[in-house]
Scaffold this motif. Structure first.
Motif, PDB file in Angstrom:
ATOM      1  N   GLU A 282      -2.476  14.171   6.265  1.00  4.42           N
ATOM      2  CA  GLU A 282      -3.937  14.073   6.258  1.00  4.42           C
ATOM      3  C   GLU A 282      -4.373  12.597   6.273  1.00  4.42           C
ATOM      4  OE1 GLU A 282      -7.568  14.662   3.072  1.00  4.42           O
ATOM      5  OE2 GLU A 282      -5.592  15.456   2.579  1.00  4.42           O
ATOM      6  N   VAL A 283      -3.695  11.773   5.452  1.00  2.00           N
ATOM      7  CA  VAL A 283      -4.152  10.395   5.252  1.00  2.00           C
ATOM      8  C   VAL A 283      -3.818   9.492   6.448  1.00  2.00           C
ATOM      9  CG1 VAL A 283      -3.923   8.339   3.798  1.00  2.00           C
ATOM     10  CG2 VAL A 283      -4.011  10.621   2.746  1.00  2.00           C
TER      11      VAL A 283
ATOM     12  N   ALA B  12       2.924  -0.704  -6.125  1.00  2.00           N
ATOM     13  CA  ALA B  12       1.886  -0.795  -5.093  1.00  2.00           C
ATOM     14  C   ALA B  12       0.653  -1.527  -5.625  1.00  2.00           C
ATOM     15  CB  ALA B  12       1.501   0.601  -4.615  1.00  2.00           C
ATOM     16  N   ASP B  13       0.050  -2.354  -4.766  1.00  2.00           N
ATOM     17  CA  ASP B  13      -1.220  -2.984  -5.107  1.00  2.00           C
ATOM     18  C   ASP B  13      -2.353  -1.992  -4.917  1.00  2.00           C
ATOM     19  OD1 ASP B  13      -0.331  -5.886  -5.384  1.00  2.00           O
ATOM     20  OD2 ASP B  13       0.484  -5.323  -3.435  1.00  2.00           O
ATOM     21  N   LEU B  14      -2.226  -1.169  -3.875  1.00  2.00           N
ATOM     22  CA  LEU B  14      -3.263  -0.205  -3.529  1.00  2.00           C
ATOM     23  C   LEU B  14      -2.592   1.123  -3.219  1.00  2.00           C
ATOM     24  CD1 LEU B  14      -5.131  -2.542  -1.005  1.00  2.00           C
ATOM     25  CD2 LEU B  14      -5.891  -2.009  -3.338  1.00  2.00           C
ATOM     26  N   GLY B  15      -3.151   2.189  -3.745  1.00  2.00           N
ATOM     27  CA  GLY B  15      -2.531   3.486  -3.500  1.00  2.00           C
ATOM     28  C   GLY B  15      -3.530   4.558  -3.155  1.00  2.00           C
ATOM     29  N   ILE B  16      -3.072   5.496  -2.333  1.00  2.00           N
ATOM     30  CA  ILE B  16      -3.843   6.716  -2.103  1.00  2.00           C
ATOM     31  C   ILE B  16      -2.923   7.883  -2.445  1.00  2.00           C
ATOM     32  CG2 ILE B  16      -4.901   8.236  -0.385  1.00  2.00           C
ATOM     33  CD1 ILE B  16      -5.896   5.825   1.102  1.00  2.00           C
ATOM     34  N   VAL B  17      -3.382   8.738  -3.348  1.00  2.00           N
ATOM     35  CA  VAL B  17      -2.628   9.940  -3.663  1.00  2.00           C
ATOM     36  C   VAL B  17      -3.049  10.999  -2.657  1.00  2.00           C
ATOM     37  CG1 VAL B  17      -2.140  11.710  -5.385  1.00  2.00           C
ATOM     38  CG2 VAL B  17      -2.544   9.341  -6.108  1.00  2.00           C
ATOM     39  N   GLY B  18      -2.113  11.388  -1.815  1.00  2.00           N
ATOM     40  CA  GLY B  18      -2.495  12.368  -0.818  1.00  2.00           C
ATOM     41  C   GLY B  18      -1.367  12.654   0.155  1.00  2.00           C
TER      42      GLY B  18
ATOM     43  N   PHE C  87       4.109   3.895  -6.811  1.00  2.00           N
ATOM     44  CA  PHE C  87       2.790   3.446  -7.285  1.00  2.00           C
ATOM     45  C   PHE C  87       2.891   2.372  -8.371  1.00  2.00           C
ATOM     46  CE2 PHE C  87       1.410   7.675  -5.547  1.00  2.00           C
ATOM     47  CZ  PHE C  87       0.588   7.168  -4.560  1.00  2.00           C
TER      48      PHE C  87
ATOM     49  N   VAL D 130       0.867  -1.180   0.000  1.00  2.00           N
ATOM     50  CA  VAL D 130       0.000   0.000   0.000  1.00  2.00           C
ATOM     51  C   VAL D 130       0.900   1.224   0.000  1.00  2.00           C
ATOM     52  CG1 VAL D 130      -1.700   1.315   1.334  1.00  2.00           C
ATOM     53  CG2 VAL D 130      -1.836  -1.198   1.265  1.00  2.00           C
TER      54      VAL D 130
END
Lengths: 250, 326
Positions: free
Chosen positions: B312-313, B302-308, B299, B288
């Motif tokens: 905050e995240v 990565a299997d799972l990503g959050i752009v941020g 990315f 992640v």
């Protein structure tokens, strides 16, 4: 106290690695080679000990292709006194054969202390130092993060899974080093000039039988394309849902 | 090259460590493929109690070597214990989980026996009677397969790469005395051990790792990473950039010049993904990534990503994980 630092010529950690055409080694074309970073840390500490008067001589020893004389000149520029390159006619050796060749030369050099990185960053085996200690009947300690001369031996702090172990190591000994022991210096211009006049002996590497052979070198398995779940904190609930429900990772 | 399989079992606090169970799993599969017996050795100051606490291990024979000298994490006494067990077991294939101690015992036993050696295996197979060892090289930038050409042969096993053994009966238990070291041979000696009050799981054995990079902007913000790691039941890792900057200790560095890890879950926070970092973690089962730059190389693996923004995240993710775990 006479110290021999074993160093290996390896692809730089920033290098892209591809299998060579023979499918059994890595492609060296277009790759920048360096002294393996952990070996460089060992060399730095050895030079520091000589500068402090605790060691009398620092010799660097390498097994590798003729091109490795470049890395040994760099080691001399960093402050080693002399260098021995065992020029290997073979493109690859297994750890047993590598240790046998180095042990033969170490018997002749008869150091008090052998230092090396805990592993070379290309082969990633981390076994040659232990093999050397067993074959030479030297004392052995690994993962040194502090190393000082004490009496006729060494006082070493080892990093062992979150614990720090303080160990007394008599000579002769083989000690491997871990990151944190010392910060390798950049060779000064003066050091580079001085290195040109220091002895660098090249000799054929002793032959020894391999106990294993490489049958294939391939790229690592490709990872499936990933998913961008969204932007910012708004994507968090979806991430937690996927981790919990789809992957069972919670 | 006939001979039995012997697995070195490391214990801690009176029980087998997780990599020991994985060694039994790898050993059982190898012994079955070769048609030979599976043996194991416990060498510890409390070896008999460990054996009793564990019960059946699914081995033909369990070799127990108990001696106060085995309290050390120095290789010497363990090497002598394994040599004694290897002789009693008629061992041709010796397996060592690649813990700090396991690595040293692997190398010194191989040297003492004049055996072949391959470290950090992620898979073993028998092809036409030949044992083949798969091992990542260059921290996972490539994968090498080596064939053992003689025995005895010693193999190191990477943690988290082999299925742990489920157990089963132990055929017989043999007790051996620890052979004395060679007279006059120099040996290292532990003077002092400084242990933190709470011992953390080693990165290479952890199931969950949460790593932080330069995106954290300073060591004072790493509590965000620590809190997420705690919520997930994992340990903290770090990129080379932040270790070089002195924000985190060397022991937490993941990458080609740090630790190579393969946890079930790897969460990269504010790490762009330098090639040497990716090499050290790309065998993780699930990756992640949280990074504010959508083009960051992290990315790509990565299997799972959050752009941020991690500021905050991460707090939101920590809270959500706590809530999900109840």
């Amino acid at each position: 106290m006479k110290i021999v630092v074993c160093v290996k010529r390896v692809p730089d950690s920033a290098a892209k690695i591809r299998p060579a055409a023979d499918g059994r080694s890595i492609e060296s074309q277009g790759v920048e080679f360096v002294i393996s970073p952990y070996d460089e840390i060992a060399l730095e500490r050895a030079v520091q000990l000589r500068e402090a008067g605790a060691a009398t001589q620092v010799t660097v020893l390498s097994l590798g292709p003729a091109e490795a004389s470049k890395e040994l000149r760099k080691a001399l520029a960093m402050g080693a006194d002399d260098a021995v390159l065992l020029v290997d006619p073979r493109p690859q050796r297994d750890p047993s054969s590598t240790a046998e060749a180095l042990a033969t030369e170490l018997r002749a050099l008869a150091p008090d202390v052998v230092l090396c990185g805990w592993k070379a960053i290309d082969d990633d085996s981390g076994v040659v130092a232990g093999l050397l200690a067993a074959r030479l009947d030297y004392a052995y300690a690994s993962f040194a993060v502090k190393l000082d001369a004490e009496g006729s031996g060494l006082r070493v702090s080892r990093e062992v899974e979150g614990r720090e172990e303080i160990v007394q190591v008599p000579t002769p000994c083989v000690v491997t080093v871990q990151r944190g022991l010392a910060e390798p210096r950049f060779a000064s211009l003066k050091g580079i000039m001085a290195a040109k006049k220091k002895p660098l002996v090249e000799k054929p590497a002793p032959d020894a039988a391999d106990a294993s052979t490489v049958v294939a070198v391939t790229p690592p398995p490709a990872r499936a394309a990933g998913r961008i779940l969204g932007e910012g904190a708004a994507a968090v609930p979806e991430l937690v849902r996927v981790l919990r429900d789809e992957l069972g990772a919670l | 090259m006939s001979g039995n399989v012997l697995v070195f079992l490391e214990s801690d606090g009176g029980r087998l460590r997780k990599p020991a169970r994985e060694g039994l799993g790898a050993g059982a599969a190898l012994a079955a493929a070769l048609g030979v017996e599976l043996h194991a050795v416990i060498a510890a100051p409390d070896a008999a109690a460990v054996a009793a606490a564990e019960g059946g291990l699914g081995v033909a024979a369990l070799h127990v070597v108990e001696d106060p000298a085995l309290a050390t994490s120095l290789a010497g006494p363990h090497c002598r214990a394994v040599k004694a067990a290897a002789a009693a077991a008629s061992a041709a294939w010796l397996l060592f989980p690649a813990t700090v101690l396991g690595r040293d015992v692997l190398a010194t036993v191989a040297g003492a026996l004049g055996a072949g050696v391959a470290a950090d295996a992620t898979a073993l197979e028998v092809v036409g009677g030949e044992v083949r060892i798969t091992r990542p090289i260059c921290a996972g930038k490539a994968v090498q397969v080596v064939a053992a050409k003689r025995s005895p042969f010693c193999i190191g096993l990477r943690p988290n790469a082999f299925r742990a053994h489920g157990g089963g009966a132990t055929g017989r238990t043999e007790t051996h005395a620890l052979p004395a070291g060679a007279a006059g041979a120099p040996a290292a000696r532990v003077l002092e051990v400084r242990a933190p009050e709470q011992r953390s799981v080693d990165l290479t054995e952890a199931d969950v790792i949460v790593s932080g990079g330069r995106g954290l902007k300073g060591p004072e913000h790493f509590h965000l990473v620590e809190e997420l790691a705690a919520a997930l039941g994992g340990v903290v890792g770090a990129s080379r950039a932040v270790v070089d900057a002195g924000w985190r200790p060397h022991s937490e560095q993941v990458g080609q010049t740090g630790k190579t890890v393969s946890p079930k879950l790897y969460v990269a926070c504010g790490i762009s993904g330098a090639i040497q970092h990716l090499a050290g973690m790309n065998s993780s089962k699930c990756i992640v990534a949280v990074n504010k730059d959508a083009e960051a190389p992290i990315f790509k693996v990565a299997d799972l990503g959050i752009v941020g923004d991690v500021f905050e995240v991460l707090p939101a993710l920590t809270a959500a994980v706590r809530a999900a775990k109840g």
